[in-house]
Design a protein around this motif. Structure first.
Motif, PDB file in Angstrom:
ATOM      1  N   LYS A   1       0.872  -1.160   0.019  1.00 48.01           N
ATOM      2  CA  LYS A   1      -0.051  -0.039   0.048  1.00 48.01           C
ATOM      3  C   LYS A   1       0.973   1.266   0.158  1.00 48.01           C
TER       4      LYS A   1
ATOM      5  N   LYS B   1      -0.897   9.857  -0.456  1.00 45.55           N
ATOM      6  CA  LYS B   1      -0.339  10.873  -1.132  1.00 45.55           C
ATOM      7  C   LYS B   1      -1.214  12.174  -0.901  1.00 45.55           C
TER       8      LYS B   1
ATOM      9  N   ASN C   1      -5.930   7.524   0.579  1.00 50.36           N
ATOM     10  CA  ASN C   1      -5.095   8.219  -0.276  1.00 50.36           C
ATOM     11  C   ASN C   1      -3.865   8.906   0.385  1.00 50.36           C
TER      12      ASN C   1
ATOM     13  N   ASN D   1       3.152   1.728  -3.157  1.00 55.09           N
ATOM     14  CA  ASN D   1       2.291   1.961  -4.475  1.00 55.09           C
ATOM     15  C   ASN D   1       1.996   3.802  -4.489  1.00 55.09           C
ATOM     16  N   GLU D   2       2.045   4.083  -3.104  1.00 48.71           N
ATOM     17  CA  GLU D   2       1.888   5.503  -3.084  1.00 48.71           C
ATOM     18  C   GLU D   2       3.122   6.521  -2.935  1.00 48.71           C
TER      19      GLU D   2
END
Length: 247
Positions: free
Chosen positions: A40, A117, A115, A43-44
């Motif tokens: 997780k 980011k 989210n 991926n960000e």
């Protein structure tokens, strides 16, 4: 970007599973919780990680070695001598966050579609020392924020207990949000931790210093998350994972 994953907990609510393995290595949908969280955050854009360990620490260390650290820079913050709680754990890892940039804190047992980011960007935009990801959901324990999204206190709505450094604190003057277990911190926070003992919880630290440290929030009511800290929530996560909401 850098991140810390809390993986040192005893996992007592997941007994008897955690009698033989750490909570971080409990499987959900074919992968360990730790692998889910590593994927997780990676991926960000968080590609440098530090993971604290205590309970069955060697099993976590071996798991990372067997998987070549999932292609990331991963360091271990060793708490085998003493479990330092969340605040003490963050402070022990301070050396890792030496680039002056904000960093992510993520519990290993929180699965979500957050989210990360966007949370990081909000933290920078607001010039906070800490930014907490929150949601409007039903619970008995709420963080309380003012209209500027700044933390002011805490309330247990079942007991009426409150915590705040604000003089003449009145909970009804503030907005209630539930914390997700995911936050962004700036390294400046470490200077405020100096007087604290080796072991202390980060939430108590936040609530004791909310009047002098800018602790903000990002509200995300589209957040889908589950705290996989109990046997029933573990079973629920297995059922829900196939829906893809945690991706």
């Amino acid at each position: 970007m850098k991140a810390m994953i809390f993986a040192a907990g005893l996992g007592t609510r997941l007994k008897p599973i955690t009698d033989t393995i750490p909570k971080a290595l409990v499987p959900v949908a074919g992968k360990t919780l730790l692998e889910h969280i590593i994927e997780k955050v990676a991926n960000e854009g968080f590609d440098e990680l530090i993971i604290n360990v205590h309970h069955h620490a060697n099993k976590i260390i071996d798991f990372l070695k067997e998987n070549n650290n999932f292609g990331l820079r991963i360091e271990i913050s060793d708490e085998r001598e003493m479990l330092l709680d969340t605040g003490g754990g963050i402070r022990k890892a301070a050396h890792f966050f030496n680039d002056g940039k904000p960093f992510l804190i993520h519990n290993v047992d929180i699965l979500s579609n957050a989210n990360l980011k966007a949370l990081y960007d909000k933290h920078i935009e607001a010039d906070n020392i800490a930014t907490l990801l929150v949601k409007d959901r039903e619970t008995s324990r709420y963080l309380l924020f003012n209209e500027d999204e700044r933390l002011q206190g805490w309330i247990n709505t079942n007991t009426g207990e409150t915590k705040s450094p604000i003089p003449n604190f009145c909970p009804s003057n503030y907005i209630q949000h539930a914390f997700s277990g995911i936050h962004i911190l700036s390294p400046e926070i470490f200077q405020y931790m100096t007087p604290y003992p080796p072991k202390f919880p980060i939430m108590d630290f936040y609530l004791e210093n909310a009047d002098r440290i800018k602790i903000g929030s990002l509200l995300n009511n589209d957040l889908q998350m589950i705290d996989v800290g109990k046997l029933d929530s573990l079973q629920e996560a297995e059922k829900l994972f196939s829906t893809g909401i945690y991706n």
